[in-house]
Design a protein around this motif. Structure first.
Motif, mmCIF file in Angstrom:
data_model
loop_
_atom_site.group_PDB
_atom_site.id
_atom_site.type_symbol
_atom_site.label_atom_id
_atom_site.label_comp_id
_atom_site.label_asym_id
_atom_site.label_seq_id
_atom_site.Cartn_x
_atom_site.Cartn_y
_atom_site.Cartn_z
ATOM 1 N N GLU A 22 -2.509 2.207 -5.299
ATOM 2 C CA GLU A 22 -1.058 2.154 -5.138
ATOM 3 C C GLU A 22 -0.693 0.875 -4.394
ATOM 4 O OE1 GLU A 22 1.761 4.781 -2.440
ATOM 5 O OE2 GLU A 22 0.963 5.942 -4.137
ATOM 6 N N PRO A 23 0.321 0.144 -4.837
ATOM 7 C CA PRO A 23 0.640 -1.138 -4.198
ATOM 8 C C PRO A 23 1.157 -0.976 -2.775
ATOM 9 C CG PRO A 23 2.285 -0.579 -5.857
ATOM 10 C CD PRO A 23 1.185 0.417 -6.002
ATOM 11 N N LYS A 24 0.857 -1.976 -1.941
ATOM 12 C CA LYS A 24 1.398 -2.019 -0.587
ATOM 13 C C LYS A 24 2.873 -2.406 -0.654
ATOM 14 C CE LYS A 24 -3.053 -3.336 1.429
ATOM 15 N NZ LYS A 24 -3.805 -4.388 2.172
ATOM 16 N N VAL A 25 3.620 -1.999 0.377
ATOM 17 C CA VAL A 25 5.063 -2.227 0.383
ATOM 18 C C VAL A 25 5.420 -3.143 1.548
ATOM 19 C CG1 VAL A 25 7.330 -1.146 0.481
ATOM 20 C CG2 VAL A 25 5.434 0.040 -0.632
ATOM 21 N N GLY A 26 5.927 -4.330 1.232
ATOM 22 C CA GLY A 26 6.293 -5.297 2.247
ATOM 23 C C GLY A 26 7.560 -4.915 3.000
ATOM 24 N N SER A 29 10.739 -4.711 0.818
ATOM 25 C CA SER A 29 10.502 -4.109 -0.494
ATOM 26 C C SER A 29 10.533 -2.592 -0.401
ATOM 27 C CB SER A 29 9.137 -4.547 -1.053
ATOM 28 O OG SER A 29 9.108 -5.938 -1.279
ATOM 29 N N LEU A 31 8.875 0.996 -2.608
ATOM 30 C CA LEU A 31 7.970 1.483 -3.641
ATOM 31 C C LEU A 31 8.779 2.310 -4.630
ATOM 32 C CD1 LEU A 31 4.934 1.588 -4.454
ATOM 33 C CD2 LEU A 31 4.872 3.840 -3.359
ATOM 34 N N ARG A 73 9.226 5.157 -1.422
ATOM 35 C CA ARG A 73 8.987 4.792 -0.032
ATOM 36 C C ARG A 73 9.706 3.484 0.251
ATOM 37 N NH1 ARG A 73 3.747 4.739 -0.143
ATOM 38 N NH2 ARG A 73 3.157 2.589 0.297
ATOM 39 N N GLY A 75 10.389 -0.070 2.793
ATOM 40 C CA GLY A 75 9.745 -0.993 3.707
ATOM 41 C C GLY A 75 10.370 -0.912 5.094
ATOM 42 N N ALA A 106 5.889 -2.115 -6.328
ATOM 43 C CA ALA A 106 6.523 -2.543 -5.087
ATOM 44 C C ALA A 106 7.543 -3.612 -5.430
ATOM 45 C CB ALA A 106 5.481 -3.071 -4.108
#
Length: 307
Positions: A22-26, A29, A31, A73, A75, A106
């Protein structure tokens, strides 16, 4: 998460369904749980390496820039959006890696807006890139009510949005298309003309004094045609050829993500001025077939992948 990826440039056979983290969320940003993503001609060109000279890529890459889904989600600094918001957007960054053909993406908040309530996720995913392209070329050209516009490739994915936006602004629209799409263009409010030999004469028959603006979403001979049909003081905007700027003194437009412009499109959609044409919906596992359909060049309306 499940995602479509490719680990090298090539044909649609390089696309494969795989599992990714799952991509990280800056900080700026969110999700997005992807519900649908649409295919644009640029997607298969990116996959073929067309943008390699100007954009870095990190393999394996996930294709796709258009998305519609739900915020899963947020950031650290995203007051614009909350968990549960239904959103859509043109999620393009300055490098190629984490696209929208996946269960999650993301997305920087600057690329998203709230989804039009009247549209399904599939319909909403068909709007951002094509709709923004149409909107931004019209804005750049400064088209105003009462003018006459010639729209090249008016029945295409971008052209259909442009015709509707222009008509909502009180602009007369002459649109080039094959004869099989003429009735469709008339239904959108345009006056259709067949492209190819004799185009200048056909346009001049409808607009003897010339047109005020040329919007080019795909033409055979932009410079010669524009010089022959453009009225004095008119302008041209193209997404296809830099000649619009270098030879004709107009505008060459590369679409940009914009929440404000998406909100403007949403208003037109909710008012009923702009309708979305979805040609076909594929499952995520059939993304290669969706790419092939768009690459064939004969589909009217947008091709969508349901996630």
């Amino acid at each position: 998460m499940r995602a479509i990826t490719y680990d090298r440039f090539g044909g649609s056979d390089v696309l494969q369904l795989t599992d990714l983290p799952e991509p990280k969320v800056g900080p700026d940003s969110v999700l997005v749980r992807v519900r649908a993503a649409s295919v644009n001609p640029v997607d298969f060109k990116v996959r073929q390496g067309y943008l390699d000279p100007i954009m870095d890529i990190q393999f394996p890459a996930v294709p796709g820039w258009d998305v519609a889904g739900v915020v899963e989600r947020v950031g650290l600094d995203t007051p614009e959006l909350s968990v549960g918001d239904e959103v859509y957007g043109y999620v393009r960054r300055d490098w190629l890696h984490g696209g929208t053909f996946a269960e999650y993406v993301a997305a920087p908040v600057r690329t998203l807006a709230r989804k039009p309530a009247s549209l399904s996720f599939e319909e909403a995913s068909a709007v951002p890139l094509a709709g923004l392209t149409a909107f931004q070329t019209i804005e750049r050209a400064g088209v105003a009510a009462g003018q006459t516009a010639l729209v090249h490739a008016a029945a295409g994915g971008v052209g259909q949005f442009a015709v509707q936006i222009l008509r909502a602004r009180g602009v007369r629209v002459i649109g080039t298309a094959s004869e099989r799409n003429h009735d469709h263009l008339r239904a959108l409010g345009a006056e259709p003309v067949t492209y190819g030999e004799g185009l200048v004469d056909r346009v001049r028959a409808l607009a003897p004094q010339g047109v005020d603006v040329v919007l080019d979403y795909g033409s055979d001979d932009l410079v010669a045609t524009t010089r022959a049909v453009l009225a004095d003081g008119g302008t041209v905007a193209s997404i296809v050829s830099a000649d619009a700027r270098t030879e004709l003194g107009g505008h060459y437009v590369w679409v940009r993500p914009s929440t404000a412009d998406l909100d403007a499109l949403t208003a037109l959609i909710e008012d009923g001025a702009v309708k979305v044409d979805v040609a076909q919906v594929f499952d995520l596992a059939d993304a290669a077939a969706a790419h092939d359909l768009v690459a064939g060049g004969h589909v009217r309306g947008k091709v969508v992948v349901r996630v």
